[in-house]
Design an enzyme around this catalytic site. Structure first.
Site, mmCIF file in Angstrom:
data_model
loop_
_atom_site.group_PDB
_atom_site.id
_atom_site.type_symbol
_atom_site.label_atom_id
_atom_site.label_comp_id
_atom_site.label_asym_id
_atom_site.label_seq_id
_atom_site.Cartn_x
_atom_site.Cartn_y
_atom_site.Cartn_z
ATOM 1 N N LYS A 124 -5.722 -2.004 -0.686
ATOM 2 C CA LYS A 124 -6.508 -1.830 0.530
ATOM 3 C C LYS A 124 -7.126 -3.153 0.983
ATOM 4 C CE LYS A 124 -7.037 1.449 2.451
ATOM 5 N NZ LYS A 124 -7.950 2.578 2.550
ATOM 6 N N TYR A 181 0.852 -1.187 0.000
ATOM 7 C CA TYR A 181 0.000 0.000 0.000
ATOM 8 C C TYR A 181 0.893 1.245 0.000
ATOM 9 C CZ TYR A 181 -4.480 2.344 0.383
ATOM 10 O OH TYR A 181 -5.591 3.110 0.118
#
Length: 280
Positions: free
Chosen positions: A180, A109
């Site tokens: 995510k 991420y």
């Protein structure tokens, strides 16, 4: 806790391996274990001879990934390596991610995912999630029905207009929902089979992308007409009709002007939230 998360329920695994054998099974990252298949499994599943004779432990496989990871010259190369692992051996990917979260999280991420989104067309290997365009309006429920998992509990969706601090990246924004939801699994223990990343492609106003030969989205200006709102309405309704009222719909990296009004519009009707607004 992280040490056990990669061992989440194997019901889906057994269901798939009953239907798949041989090379077809090995090409499905949801169930492929690579050299970790035992001799007994190889014989039962038609894999004998399709793999080298060594039987690796999960620890050996993880160590191989980590050694290659440290040898990559850049964070983007490390991101590409991890996505390749996720594609071919999902269980191993989450083992590595869960057991090395501090090291892996900045790659999977932020901040690395931002660069990966900018280069998404160049590093594209195989699709993950669903790409639904505004040209598919009227058929969204059919497209959701084509997703192989029926028990989806969490959707992260973006239209790519405001990806991190990078602006309008259109369908290149798919890296955000994918990253995510990987954290949903690694940190919260949500089975990956229950996660669905989605890009709602309504075009882009990024002129460099419209001229990019490797851009994978609609090459047209971003739709800001009433058609856009009708498209989002249809998407929300299709999710509920396909996966039920309790399916979480997380809006991610929409433009501020849309993010706030969609939150206000949908928060009392759907199981939804916007991390950019409510997650701070």
């Amino acid at each position: 806790m992280a040490k056990r998360l990669y061992r989440f329920s194997s019901n889906a695994y057994h269901k798939i391996t009953k239907a798949y054998t041989g090379l077809r099974l090995m090409l499905d990252g949801r169930v492929n274990k690579g050299t970790a298949f035992s001799i007994r499994e190889r014989q039962a599943l038609g894999l004998h001879g399709l793999l080298p004779p060594v039987v690796s432990t999960p620890e050996m496989q993880e160590n191989r990934i980590l050694q290659n990871f440290t040898r990559q010259p850049t964070d983007l190369d490390r991101y590409i390596q991890l996505m390749d692992v996720q594609d071919r051996n999902e269980k191993l990917f989450y083992r590595v991610l869960c057991n090395n979260l501090d090291q892996m999280m900045p790659i999977v991420y932020t901040p690395t995912v931002g660069l990966a989104c900018e280069k998404y067309g160049l590093i594209f290997r195989r699709p993950r999630g669903l790409f639904i365009t505004i040209q598919d309006k009227g058929h969204i429920a059919d497209m959701l029905a084509s997703w192989p998992e029926r028990n989806v509990k969490a959707i992260v969706v973006t239209d790519g207009e405001r990806i991190l601090g990078l602006g309008d990246l259109g369908s290149f924004g798919m890296g955000i929902p994918v990253g995510k939801l990987a954290l949903y699994t690694a940190i919260a223990g949500v089975p990956p089979s229950q996660c669905l990343p989605i890009v709602l492609d309504v075009g882009t106003n990024n002129q460099s992308l419209l001229k990019d030969d490797f851009y994978i989205g609609l090459k047209k200006p971003r739709d800001r007409s009433d058609n856009y709102d009708e498209f989002i309405d249809e998407f929300m309704q299709a999710v509920v009709s396909t996966y039920g009222q309790d399916c979480l719909i997380q809006f991610e990296d929409f433009g501020n002007h849309n993010a706030f009004r969609f939150l206000e519009k949908y928060r009392n009707k759907y199981c939804t939230f916007n991390d950019d607004i409510q997650g701070r």
